[in-house]
Scaffold this motif. Sequence first.
Motif, PDB file in Angstrom:
ATOM      1  N   ALA A 287       0.830  -1.208   0.000  1.00  0.00           N
ATOM      2  CA  ALA A 287       0.000   0.000   0.000  1.00  0.00           C
ATOM      3  C   ALA A 287       0.861   1.253   0.000  1.00  0.00           C
ATOM      4  O   ALA A 287       0.590   2.214  -0.732  1.00  0.00           O
ATOM      5  N   VAL A 288       1.920   1.256   0.805  1.00  0.00           N
ATOM      6  CA  VAL A 288       2.812   2.418   0.826  1.00  0.00           C
ATOM      7  C   VAL A 288       3.502   2.584  -0.528  1.00  0.00           C
ATOM      8  O   VAL A 288       3.622   3.696  -1.058  1.00  0.00           O
ATOM      9  N   GLY A 289       3.956   1.472  -1.105  1.00  0.00           N
ATOM     10  CA  GLY A 289       4.604   1.561  -2.410  1.00  0.00           C
ATOM     11  C   GLY A 289       3.673   2.051  -3.494  1.00  0.00           C
ATOM     12  O   GLY A 289       4.033   2.897  -4.319  1.00  0.00           O
ATOM     13  N   MET A 290       2.427   1.538  -3.508  1.00  0.00           N
ATOM     14  CA  MET A 290       1.470   1.958  -4.531  1.00  0.00           C
ATOM     15  C   MET A 290       1.067   3.409  -4.332  1.00  0.00           C
ATOM     16  O   MET A 290       0.968   4.182  -5.304  1.00  0.00           O
ATOM     17  N   GLY A 291       0.824   3.807  -3.089  1.00  0.00           N
ATOM     18  CA  GLY A 291       0.505   5.202  -2.838  1.00  0.00           C
ATOM     19  C   GLY A 291       1.646   6.133  -3.202  1.00  0.00           C
ATOM     20  O   GLY A 291       1.440   7.198  -3.791  1.00  0.00           O
ATOM     21  N   GLY A 292       2.870   5.731  -2.847  1.00  0.00           N
ATOM     22  CA  GLY A 292       4.025   6.532  -3.232  1.00  0.00           C
ATOM     23  C   GLY A 292       4.184   6.638  -4.732  1.00  0.00           C
ATOM     24  O   GLY A 292       4.564   7.686  -5.262  1.00  0.00           O
ATOM     25  N   PHE A 293       3.886   5.541  -5.445  1.00  0.00           N
ATOM     26  CA  PHE A 293       3.994   5.561  -6.904  1.00  0.00           C
ATOM     27  C   PHE A 293       2.996   6.539  -7.510  1.00  0.00           C
ATOM     28  O   PHE A 293       3.351   7.332  -8.396  1.00  0.00           O
ATOM     29  N   ILE A 294       1.744   6.516  -7.039  1.00  0.00           N
ATOM     30  CA  ILE A 294       0.732   7.414  -7.600  1.00  0.00           C
ATOM     31  C   ILE A 294       1.084   8.867  -7.292  1.00  0.00           C
ATOM     32  O   ILE A 294       1.014   9.746  -8.168  1.00  0.00           O
ATOM     33  N   GLY A 295       1.492   9.138  -6.055  1.00  0.00           N
ATOM     34  CA  GLY A 295       1.868  10.505  -5.717  1.00  0.00           C
ATOM     35  C   GLY A 295       3.084  10.986  -6.480  1.00  0.00           C
ATOM     36  O   GLY A 295       3.128  12.125  -6.960  1.00  0.00           O
ATOM     37  N   ALA A 296       4.102  10.116  -6.598  1.00  0.00           N
ATOM     38  CA  ALA A 296       5.302  10.501  -7.340  1.00  0.00           C
ATOM     39  C   ALA A 296       5.005  10.683  -8.819  1.00  0.00           C
ATOM     40  O   ALA A 296       5.584  11.560  -9.472  1.00  0.00           O
ATOM     41  N   LEU A 297       4.104   9.858  -9.370  1.00  0.00           N
ATOM     42  CA  LEU A 297       3.727  10.020 -10.770  1.00  0.00           C
ATOM     43  C   LEU A 297       3.051  11.362 -11.005  1.00  0.00           C
ATOM     44  O   LEU A 297       3.357  12.075 -11.977  1.00  0.00           O
ATOM     45  N   GLY A 298       2.131  11.731 -10.107  1.00  0.00           N
ATOM     46  CA  GLY A 298       1.497  13.032 -10.240  1.00  0.00           C
ATOM     47  C   GLY A 298       2.487  14.173 -10.106  1.00  0.00           C
ATOM     48  O   GLY A 298       2.443  15.148 -10.871  1.00  0.00           O
ATOM     49  N   ALA A 299       3.411  14.070  -9.148  1.00  0.00           N
ATOM     50  CA  ALA A 299       4.414  15.126  -8.976  1.00  0.00           C
ATOM     51  C   ALA A 299       5.358  15.206 -10.168  1.00  0.00           C
ATOM     52  O   ALA A 299       5.769  16.292 -10.578  1.00  0.00           O
ATOM     53  N   ALA A 300       5.713  14.056 -10.755  1.00  0.00           N
ATOM     54  CA  ALA A 300       6.620  14.057 -11.903  1.00  0.00           C
ATOM     55  C   ALA A 300       5.972  14.645 -13.142  1.00  0.00           C
ATOM     56  O   ALA A 300       6.629  15.311 -13.946  1.00  0.00           O
ATOM     57  N   LEU A 301       4.671  14.402 -13.323  1.00  0.00           N
ATOM     58  CA  LEU A 301       3.995  14.926 -14.506  1.00  0.00           C
ATOM     59  C   LEU A 301       3.611  16.397 -14.352  1.00  0.00           C
ATOM     60  O   LEU A 301       3.629  17.146 -15.335  1.00  0.00           O
TER      61      LEU A 301
END
Length: 804
Positions: A287-301
């Motif tokens: 859950a932490v990894g998936m949440g971090g991935f979604i947040g990092a994806l939004g921040a990167a884009l």
Amino acid sequence: MPLRFLTACIALLIAVTGAAVFAQTADPVQDAANRLASASAEVRAVERAADVATTREERAALTDRLSAARAAADDVGATLDAQMALVEAKVTEIGPATPGIVDAPDIAQQRRLLAQRRATIDSGIRRGKLLIVEAQQLADQIAADQTAELGRSWATRNRSPLTPHFWTELIVATPRDVVRAVHFTQQMMDDVGGGLAGGRLWLAILGAVVAVALGWPGRIALREAGRRYAIGAAPGHRIRRTGYAMWRLVTGTALPTLAALALVQGLRWSGLTAAAAEPILTAFVFAVGMGGFIGALGAALLMRSQGSWRLLPIGDTVARALLPWAWVLAVLTGLDILLSAVVETMRLSATAIAATDAVLAAVRLLAIGGLLFTLGRLRSRARAAEEEAGAAPDAADPAVTSAGAKRAGVGIVTLVAWLVTLASAAALLIGYTTFSLFLTRIVIEWLAIVVGTFYLLLAFVDDVVTTVFSANSRTGHVLARGVGIRPGAIDQFGVLLSGVLRLGLALVAIVMLLTPFGSGVDSTVERFATVAGGITIGDVSIAPGAILRAVAVLIVGLALARLFLRWLNERYLPTTSLDLSGRNSFALIARYVAVLLATLWGLASLGIGMERIALLLSALSVGIGFGLQAITQNFVSGLILLAERPVKIGDLVRIGTEEGDVKRISVRATEIELADHSTLIVPNSELITKTVLNKTMSNALGRLQIQFSVPLGVEPQRVRTIVLDAFAAEPAILADPAPVAFIDTIADGRILFNCFAHTASPRAAYPTRSAALIAILQRLAEEDIDVGTVPQQLQLLPAEHRPD
């Protein structure tokens, strides 16, 4: 003792040699038959296991076993094909039996053995092909069962939250669920007490310290290090943007995941957890990894603080407004994963699970609705700002047209998202909780995650490949100087490699989008390969489903063809050394080939093979020959024009009395722009079968001619010097070939001059002739030289002298 040792060595050598000889003399046909039998047994075992498989994981494992069995059957088929080729070669070497002549006993025996071996090999080949078909059909059946199971789960209807029965069942089930939760919590507390008594609490504290260090200062430090490297050392502006975005995605995903893993591992090593809590701990890390991935994806884009490095074509205001919603979706996804694991581990009642799903669906709907409201408000503000700007946009401006198309696309996507959200809310209210949660969890979030991820990957791959394989890069210099490759070829290779990799990523994205709908990765890839190869089994299917599938495949094929042609025209062809006409010819042929392949792809998915298409074309060939003779003639003439290129785009041609520039060549007609800016459309057969004057073919020069006469008493050399000086002063007149001035004739007391000069293009001849003629007339007037033409005399003869 030495004798015994020598005897043992000899025996060992004999054993090894015998094993090698046996391995060399083993029959490959028999070995292939054994492997085929093993693969057949595996398929039968999978068939039996498929009847009792209930979970997605079990079906995925069975599909993997079928893929392995198919691979083994393919390998056996290749081996048997090679053995069949050897047998055929031996049969050819012996030759056919001659009637009336009895073969020698050894020859007859060899014929019988070869016939038996050929029959055995042919039987094995047929069995292998049949096994491949059975394995494919079984895999399709398993995929269909998975899809049906998913459909049944969607169709399951629970109590609606709007009805009293829902709350009554929840109140009745709550005491039992509370007892289970308390029992599980008590068990966890006992485990924590046992861990504290063991004296290894420092391991949990160490794990927590490492988790905090990795999740906060470590992540920030790595992100800043990547930014400094991108600014100071990364080559090119484009790769800096995408490279830094990828770095933010990797660090934003890996560091929180490692932090969660460190925290969980510290709890495990300290003995504060038991085996019963392992599913929750594993789900916590995921859950932490998936949440971090979604947040990092939004921040990167979105790149809220660095707008110049932002990949999405949006402004700073929009990026700042959307980034919080990306983190909201990230938190909701993590809580969804963790809460589902907790409910399943505690073994709560079905009513509690349905209530949990309803709460998760409702919270997701609120978040998605808030995001859509934010998008609508931003679009309204942008529209109001454009209206306050005052000046009406030019509809013919390509930038305005592109911006309008983008706004229309965003509007369509927003409308579809609203429709899905409303459908999910309606499904939740009437009791279809699973379907509602699926729509919010998969259709919206999964679609956004996959599209965003592959958008970033496509941009990153394109920037990296085209930067590395560029004529100006270090790799390009090495290839150009060390290997001798032309710089343009290096750029072309970079663009081609980027296109191939991006096409592969697009196919992976399609597979990922289809995965939640019951189609596994293996089955989806196999379907793509089957459709692309045009392989059909059985008769043509005319069912509505087959027709819809063919239409969908045709639309996808035409869309891919359009994307390929856009890439070809905008990315690849500009890197070549072809001129404008060559690019047009290549792009036009590629267009028709791409449309033809897309059409054949659609027909293949419908079940119409090439043999049926050939039969249909042969039946219609006579009618096409008579009814479409002119169109066929123009089509073939167009292909000849594109191949031989006697007329190219930009040529100045004359057809009959019309003269103009060639603007476009298609496979049916050629468009010629005349001097009055009108367009003359000429069928291609006219350009092939009739005489055409091409004034610019092979870089033809333009020629101008000036004729005039002077009185007989004027010195000719003086006039010639004036003419040549006027030609030399005109910048458009070429020095090579040199201008010339000739005396044409002497008539009626006047000298007739005929003067010639050349220009770089036939299009420049007429205005240059006018300018040169003005200069010559001015110089002759200054020199008091009478200029004109040969005078014409009219003589009236008496009637008796007139000819009959």
